[in-house]
Design a protein around this motif. Structure first.
Motif, PDB file in Angstrom:
ATOM      1  N   PRO A 259       0.755  -1.205  -0.182  1.00 38.00           N
ATOM      2  CA  PRO A 259      -0.026  -0.039  -0.031  1.00 38.00           C
ATOM      3  C   PRO A 259       0.876   1.386   0.058  1.00 38.00           C
ATOM      4  O   PRO A 259       0.390   2.294  -0.586  1.00 38.00           O
ATOM      5  CB  PRO A 259      -0.967  -0.024   1.239  1.00 38.00           C
ATOM      6  CG  PRO A 259      -0.058  -1.098   2.017  1.00 38.00           C
ATOM      7  CD  PRO A 259       0.546  -2.103   1.201  1.00 38.00           C
ATOM      8  N   PHE A 260       1.922   1.256   0.418  1.00 35.87           N
ATOM      9  CA  PHE A 260       2.595   2.343   0.639  1.00 35.87           C
ATOM     10  C   PHE A 260       3.464   2.761  -1.030  1.00 35.87           C
ATOM     11  O   PHE A 260       3.393   3.829  -1.300  1.00 35.87           O
ATOM     12  CB  PHE A 260       4.137   2.048   1.405  1.00 35.87           C
ATOM     13  CG  PHE A 260       5.202   3.419   1.829  1.00 35.87           C
ATOM     14  CD1 PHE A 260       4.493   4.535   1.806  1.00 35.87           C
ATOM     15  CD2 PHE A 260       6.444   3.210   1.440  1.00 35.87           C
ATOM     16  CE1 PHE A 260       5.316   5.636   1.923  1.00 35.87           C
ATOM     17  CE2 PHE A 260       7.247   4.420   1.695  1.00 35.87           C
ATOM     18  CZ  PHE A 260       6.578   5.646   1.876  1.00 35.87           C
ATOM     19  N   GLU A 305      -8.279   5.287  -0.732  1.00 43.27           N
ATOM     20  CA  GLU A 305      -7.379   5.725   0.730  1.00 43.27           C
ATOM     21  C   GLU A 305      -6.107   6.258   0.090  1.00 43.27           C
ATOM     22  O   GLU A 305      -5.597   6.908   0.791  1.00 43.27           O
ATOM     23  CB  GLU A 305      -7.491   4.327   1.369  1.00 43.27           C
ATOM     24  CG  GLU A 305      -8.758   3.953   2.088  1.00 43.27           C
ATOM     25  CD  GLU A 305      -8.476   2.579   2.960  1.00 43.27           C
ATOM     26  OE1 GLU A 305      -7.401   2.357   3.229  1.00 43.27           O
ATOM     27  OE2 GLU A 305      -9.759   2.046   3.324  1.00 43.27           O
ATOM     28  N   ALA A 306      -5.426   5.222  -0.950  1.00 44.99           N
ATOM     29  CA  ALA A 306      -4.245   5.802  -1.305  1.00 44.99           C
ATOM     30  C   ALA A 306      -4.390   7.324  -1.928  1.00 44.99           C
ATOM     31  O   ALA A 306      -3.157   8.308  -1.639  1.00 44.99           O
ATOM     32  CB  ALA A 306      -3.410   5.006  -2.416  1.00 44.99           C
ATOM     33  N   THR A 307      -5.175   7.635  -2.618  1.00 45.14           N
ATOM     34  CA  THR A 307      -5.420   8.933  -3.144  1.00 45.14           C
ATOM     35  C   THR A 307      -5.662  10.046  -2.137  1.00 45.14           C
ATOM     36  O   THR A 307      -5.054  10.982  -2.106  1.00 45.14           O
ATOM     37  CB  THR A 307      -6.784   9.000  -4.134  1.00 45.14           C
ATOM     38  OG1 THR A 307      -6.384   7.821  -5.152  1.00 45.14           O
ATOM     39  CG2 THR A 307      -6.662  10.298  -4.844  1.00 45.14           C
ATOM     40  N   ALA A 308      -6.382   9.756  -1.229  1.00 41.83           N
ATOM     41  CA  ALA A 308      -6.662  10.553  -0.268  1.00 41.83           C
ATOM     42  C   ALA A 308      -5.289  11.056   0.753  1.00 41.83           C
ATOM     43  O   ALA A 308      -5.153  12.024   0.998  1.00 41.83           O
ATOM     44  CB  ALA A 308      -7.755   9.981   0.790  1.00 41.83           C
ATOM     45  N   LYS A 309      -4.655   9.970   0.989  1.00 41.03           N
ATOM     46  CA  LYS A 309      -3.542  10.117   1.553  1.00 41.03           C
ATOM     47  C   LYS A 309      -2.474  10.885   0.861  1.00 41.03           C
ATOM     48  O   LYS A 309      -1.760  11.928   1.284  1.00 41.03           O
ATOM     49  CB  LYS A 309      -2.535   8.836   1.894  1.00 41.03           C
ATOM     50  CG  LYS A 309      -3.561   8.027   3.013  1.00 41.03           C
ATOM     51  CD  LYS A 309      -3.022   6.918   3.371  1.00 41.03           C
ATOM     52  CE  LYS A 309      -3.619   5.969   4.496  1.00 41.03           C
ATOM     53  NZ  LYS A 309      -2.826   4.871   4.912  1.00 41.03           N
ATOM     54  N   PHE A 338       1.097   9.624   4.891  1.00 44.68           N
ATOM     55  CA  PHE A 338       0.839   8.078   4.620  1.00 44.68           C
ATOM     56  C   PHE A 338       0.193   7.360   5.945  1.00 44.68           C
ATOM     57  O   PHE A 338      -0.639   6.459   5.607  1.00 44.68           O
ATOM     58  CB  PHE A 338       2.012   7.508   4.135  1.00 44.68           C
ATOM     59  CG  PHE A 338       1.730   5.745   4.053  1.00 44.68           C
ATOM     60  CD1 PHE A 338       1.214   5.221   3.135  1.00 44.68           C
ATOM     61  CD2 PHE A 338       2.466   5.095   4.980  1.00 44.68           C
ATOM     62  CE1 PHE A 338       0.963   3.930   3.017  1.00 44.68           C
ATOM     63  CE2 PHE A 338       2.291   3.517   5.001  1.00 44.68           C
ATOM     64  CZ  PHE A 338       1.652   2.902   3.982  1.00 44.68           C
ATOM     65  N   ASN A 339       0.545   7.984   6.980  1.00 46.75           N
ATOM     66  CA  ASN A 339       0.157   7.396   8.240  1.00 46.75           C
ATOM     67  C   ASN A 339      -1.313   7.721   8.716  1.00 46.75           C
ATOM     68  O   ASN A 339      -1.605   7.389   9.843  1.00 46.75           O
ATOM     69  CB  ASN A 339       1.336   7.400   9.343  1.00 46.75           C
ATOM     70  CG  ASN A 339       2.378   6.423   9.011  1.00 46.75           C
ATOM     71  OD1 ASN A 339       2.362   5.547   8.722  1.00 46.75           O
ATOM     72  ND2 ASN A 339       3.659   7.015   9.508  1.00 46.75           N
ATOM     73  N   THR A 340      -1.723   8.675   7.933  1.00 45.13           N
ATOM     74  CA  THR A 340      -2.938   9.242   8.431  1.00 45.13           C
ATOM     75  C   THR A 340      -4.175   8.290   8.313  1.00 45.13           C
ATOM     76  O   THR A 340      -4.064   7.583   7.274  1.00 45.13           O
ATOM     77  CB  THR A 340      -3.397  10.628   7.691  1.00 45.13           C
ATOM     78  OG1 THR A 340      -2.507  11.587   7.889  1.00 45.13           O
ATOM     79  CG2 THR A 340      -4.843  11.218   7.940  1.00 45.13           C
ATOM     80  N   ASP A 341      -4.971   8.292   9.188  1.00 39.40           N
ATOM     81  CA  ASP A 341      -6.048   7.275   8.944  1.00 39.40           C
ATOM     82  C   ASP A 341      -7.187   8.106   8.133  1.00 39.40           C
ATOM     83  O   ASP A 341      -7.832   8.962   8.742  1.00 39.40           O
ATOM     84  CB  ASP A 341      -6.798   6.807  10.311  1.00 39.40           C
ATOM     85  CG  ASP A 341      -7.783   5.706  10.109  1.00 39.40           C
ATOM     86  OD1 ASP A 341      -8.369   5.394   9.189  1.00 39.40           O
ATOM     87  OD2 ASP A 341      -8.456   5.459  11.184  1.00 39.40           O
TER      88      ASP A 341
END
Length: 386
Positions: A259-260, A305-309, A338-341
């Protein structure tokens, strides 16, 4: 500071195309595992795709694969899609599942085989005309297994000639997206093995030819985000085929393996101005052991989720740290994002869009999975080659 309202507004514009073939049966080289309720024709594939869009709000188009999705009336198929709240997207060609293509298709040493392959590609453009599709997706299994098997340069000449003929057939508003893959099924030399080869052909063809990046089509350790940044800089990134890989072209759910990496790729998309309709975001996955529709919903959510981060990266702070040579500070800005929920943020976005805040739970409680198992009895299920 990042403008959260702007991030939410951007997320509401996101569009992730789902592939018709992901709804059918698929498997490994050893076995295709059938599942109950799998679509038996392109219409049932579209019905399932419509459910993905219903519960996510960001999957409005469905890619077709020809001849897997061949029908008598493509205009009728397009109308059916629209009646179910989705549209037909990219048309994917198939020049790898015919006995004539054992030694290649558009690069084959036999002119008759090359003619057959090009005629298929032209047929795909005819289908685009009928469906209103913008993109023709080209992936070639062409290559050689042994040194001396064929002339490597001559094969590039054949490829260029075929692409040029198809390019000339494209209408206004249509594009060709050229995909690359560094190996498989060819093991010694592949005719479109990397982004540089695809870029060179597209550059010579003109503005209607763009490169598509399949995230699973790279050797271990390849910096895919560098490729993305470079193609965006050159105005030649046409789209993505999203999936995950551990070892080779595994075609696993996007974001499952790394995911990173997906986040890093999406950051370069955002930073490079690629978060626009001009860059097509499509899933290209094979759900071999997991349920099809939930897996596709989860994949869409992973991209979201990746886009939001990526959108949450504090660009002002990052640029300042980079300019001052603050290595740890710059990396910290990226890692903070990246570590943001982002799941609470995405729940808000979905609610504001009028869709279920928890797509997986909403689908599970919808009864659609049970309904298609009960109704789709008899006939031949769709799968590889159908």
């Amino acid at each position: 500071m990042t403008d959260v309202a702007a991030v939410k507004a951007a997320l509401k514009t996101q569009a992730i195309e789902t592939p018709s073939w992901a709804y059918g049966n698929s498997g490994t080289r050893f076995k295709v595992f059938a599942q109950a309720g799998v679509p038996r024709d392109p219409y049932e594939k579209l019905a399932d795709a419509a459910k993905v869009h219903e519960f996510t709000g960001v999957a409005p188009t469905v890619a077709l694969h020809i001849p897997w999705d061949k029908v008598e009336d493509y205009a009728a198929l397009a109308k059916f899609a629209e009646e179910h709240g989705v549209r037909l997207g990219a048309i994917n060609s198939n020049t790898f599942q015919d006995d004539d293509y054992k030694l290649g298709s558009v690069c084959h040493p036999d002119a008759a085989v090359r003619r057959k392959a090009v005629d298929h590609l032209l047929e795909c453009v005819d289908i685009m005309d009928a469906t209103g599709s913008r993109d023709l997706k080209l992936w070639f299994a062409d290559g050689t297994n042994y040194p001396g098997q064929d002339d490597i340069r001559a094969r590039q000449d054949r490829l260029a000639k075929a692409l040029a003929e198809v390019y000339e057939r494209l209408g206004d508003g249509q594009r060709m997206l050229l995909e690359y893959k560094f190996f498989e099924p060819a093991f010694y030399s592949t005719d479109v093995p990397d982004w540089g080869t695809a870029y060179a052909h597209c550059l010579k063809l003109g503005p209607k030819a763009q490169v598509v990046v399949d995230t699973g089509h790279h050797a271990p350790g390849t910096n895919i985000e560098f490729i993305v940044a470079t193609l965006l800089r050159e105005g030649k990134l046409g789209g993505f085929d999203f999936n995950s890989r551990f070892y080779a072209d595994d075609d696993l759910m996007v974001g499952a393996a790394d995911p990173f990496q997906l986040f890093r790729i999406m950051y370069e998309v955002v930073r490079g101005g690629g978060f626009t309709p001009e860059v097509a975001f499509m899933l290209d996955q094979c759900h071999n052991i997991e349920a099809k529709i939930p897996a596709i919903i989860r994949s869409v959510m992973n991209v979201q989720e990746a886009t939001a981060k990526a959108l949450l990266v504090d660009r002002e702070a990052l640029v300042a740290a980079q300019a001052s040579g603050d290595v740890l500070g710059a990396n910290g800005v990226v890692m903070d994002a990246f570590n943001t929920d982002v799941r609470p943020l995405l729940r808000e976005v979905r609610e504001e869009m009028g869709v279920a805040p928890e797509p997986m739970a909403a689908y599970a409680s919808s009864g659609w999975g049970e309904r298609i198992v009960a109704e789709r009895v008899g006939g031949e299920q769709a799968g590889w080659g159908a």
